[in-house]
Design a protein around this motif. Structure first.
Motif, mmCIF file in Angstrom:
data_model
loop_
_atom_site.group_PDB
_atom_site.id
_atom_site.type_symbol
_atom_site.label_atom_id
_atom_site.label_comp_id
_atom_site.label_asym_id
_atom_site.label_seq_id
_atom_site.Cartn_x
_atom_site.Cartn_y
_atom_site.Cartn_z
ATOM 1 N N GLY A 100 0.792 -1.221 0.000
ATOM 2 C CA GLY A 100 0.000 0.000 0.000
ATOM 3 C C GLY A 100 0.823 1.269 0.000
ATOM 4 N N GLY A 101 2.150 1.121 0.063
ATOM 5 C CA GLY A 101 3.028 2.278 0.121
ATOM 6 C C GLY A 101 3.060 3.051 -1.185
ATOM 7 N N LEU A 102 3.566 4.280 -1.106
ATOM 8 C CA LEU A 102 3.500 5.211 -2.223
ATOM 9 C C LEU A 102 4.908 5.624 -2.640
ATOM 10 C CD1 LEU A 102 0.962 6.455 -3.611
ATOM 11 C CD2 LEU A 102 1.332 8.494 -2.188
ATOM 12 N N MET A 103 5.192 5.484 -3.958
ATOM 13 C CA MET A 103 6.429 6.013 -4.541
ATOM 14 C C MET A 103 6.108 7.343 -5.191
ATOM 15 S SD MET A 103 9.683 5.294 -5.058
ATOM 16 C CE MET A 103 10.731 6.681 -5.562
ATOM 17 N N VAL A 104 6.903 8.368 -4.881
ATOM 18 C CA VAL A 104 6.634 9.719 -5.367
ATOM 19 C C VAL A 104 7.877 10.259 -6.064
ATOM 20 C CG1 VAL A 104 5.848 12.033 -4.746
ATOM 21 C CG2 VAL A 104 5.128 10.054 -3.368
ATOM 22 N N LEU A 105 7.736 10.622 -7.337
ATOM 23 C CA LEU A 105 8.827 11.223 -8.095
ATOM 24 C C LEU A 105 8.468 12.660 -8.430
ATOM 25 C CD1 LEU A 105 9.610 8.462 -10.773
ATOM 26 C CD2 LEU A 105 10.775 8.842 -8.588
ATOM 27 N N VAL A 106 9.354 13.593 -8.112
ATOM 28 C CA VAL A 106 9.226 14.958 -8.621
ATOM 29 C C VAL A 106 10.204 15.062 -9.784
ATOM 30 C CG1 VAL A 106 9.291 17.409 -8.102
ATOM 31 C CG2 VAL A 106 8.726 15.766 -6.292
ATOM 32 N N GLU A 107 9.670 15.032 -10.993
ATOM 33 C CA GLU A 107 10.487 15.115 -12.207
ATOM 34 C C GLU A 107 9.702 15.884 -13.265
ATOM 35 O OE1 GLU A 107 13.526 14.235 -12.796
ATOM 36 O OE2 GLU A 107 14.038 12.892 -11.139
ATOM 37 N N GLY A 108 10.384 16.801 -13.927
ATOM 38 C CA GLY A 108 9.731 17.546 -14.990
ATOM 39 C C GLY A 108 8.951 18.736 -14.471
ATOM 40 N N GLY A 109 8.040 19.194 -15.282
ATOM 41 C CA GLY A 109 7.316 20.425 -14.991
ATOM 42 C C GLY A 109 7.607 21.426 -16.087
ATOM 43 N N LEU A 110 7.883 22.668 -15.705
ATOM 44 C CA LEU A 110 8.218 23.708 -16.669
ATOM 45 C C LEU A 110 9.457 24.450 -16.200
ATOM 46 C CD1 LEU A 110 4.655 25.199 -17.333
ATOM 47 C CD2 LEU A 110 5.983 23.746 -18.884
ATOM 48 N N PRO A 111 10.266 24.957 -17.128
ATOM 49 C CA PRO A 111 11.411 25.776 -16.729
ATOM 50 C C PRO A 111 10.960 26.985 -15.912
ATOM 51 C CG PRO A 111 11.554 25.200 -19.058
ATOM 52 C CD PRO A 111 10.184 24.787 -18.599
#
Length: 321
Positions: free
Chosen positions: A178-189
């Protein structure tokens, strides 16, 4: 792992595929990784820019608090007992995660002992006590030593690991059911200036984005164990045996006129661009940067009333089981 900022580009550390770094620094959360230099020629001293990483993360903390609150709708808040912040830098986002999951112990994981000292100091200053701990680890070698977790947050850090696919498989193995993997990748410059700044050729920041995209490609290619992998995060998460749970983008919008802290961050950002992009910019753009950084110039960053800070960070999530 020395994993981190801005990002400065940053993250920190922006290019065409949304890489958000201040040139030479990862931009969000002060996250960094030692396996790859954002500098042309010399490794970046993450401790030297600890203050920059911390200020940038603090400015973006409201957006990260919104992201963490969203995570609370994907994972049972009271059931989350252990959170790993991979590439924590000075621990700003570790604190945001600890606030979002009040029953959890949050662990700041980084490869810089000096930055982890600052993370511990921040935890004490903000009254978290023993709820925030630190763990020195070099990644990807040390992933297996991180222990089980209910939430693993990797903010602008996975791209500093050569084989991103293999690292995600290892991270997935650490998640409790039930655990959560979270990636902060990308977005906008990130953006700081209007298209036309009153001198030079309009569109300076777009040209800096292009130069940063080339730098990012070089950094990736030179990272030990590099595997050429498309940034299809949802597929990579699924291939790691996880179930994608949603992607959202969170905005930091600091309009003009800005505070002295935001102005200082912009000066540091553009100073690092000038120093580290020298061979990637033409003479006219170098001259524009010199003017923007000259305190005697009334159109410089020191005096501009149209300076702002706009950043968008994309958060990808996936659940185990």
């Amino acid at each position: 792992m020395s994993q981190h900022t801005a990002t400065h580009h940053g993250h920190s550390h922006g290019d065409g595929h949304g890489h958000q770094h201040t040139p030479g620094t990862p931009q969000t959360g002060g996250h960094k990784h030692s396996h790859g230099s954002h500098h042309d020629g010399a490794p970046l001293d993450w401790n030297e820019i600890a203050g920059l990483l911390e200020r940038q993360a603090e400015i973006e903390s409201p957006a990260y608090a919104d992201a963490a609150a969203w995570l609370g709708t994907l994972a049972p808040v009271q059931g989350v007992r252990r959170v790993l912040d991979i590439g924590s830098g000075p621990g700003v986002i570790t604190g945001v995660l600890a606030e979002a999951f009040p029953s959890a112990g949050a662990v700041a994981v980084d490869g810089s002992p000096e930055l982890l000292v600052r993370a511990r100091e921040r935890a004490v200053e903000r009254g978290f006590g023993s709820r925030i701990s630190t763990l020195h680890a070099e990644l990807p070698e040390g992933i297996a030593e991180l222990g089980k977790a209910d939430v693993i947050w990797a903010g602008n850090s996975l791209h500093h690991i050569g084989d991103q696919r293999a690292a995600l498989v290892e991270f997935a193995g650490l998640l409790n059911p039930g655990g959560l993997m979270v990636l902060v990748e990308g977005g906008l410059p990130s953006r700081h200036l209007p298209w036309h700044v009153g001198f030079g050729r309009p569109g300076l920041e777009a040209r800096l984005d292009a130069a940063n995209a080339d730098r990012f490609a070089q950094m990736r290619a030179e990272t030990p164990g590099h595997k050429d992998e498309p940034d299809d995060w949802r597929t990579l998460l699924a291939d790691a045996g996880l179930t994608p749970a949603g992607t959202r983008t969170f905005l930091t919008d600091v309009p003009a006129p800005v505070s002295p802290v935001v102005r200082e961050l912009a000066l540091t950002h553009f100073g690092r661009v000038r120093d580290s992009f020298d061979g990637r910019l033409d003479a006219d753009d170098r001259a524009m940067l010199d003017r923007l950084l000259d305190p005697a110039d009334e159109l410089s960053l020191h005096h501009r009333t149209d300076l702002f800070y706009l950043a968008a960070r994309t958060v990808h999530t996936a659940r185990k089981g």
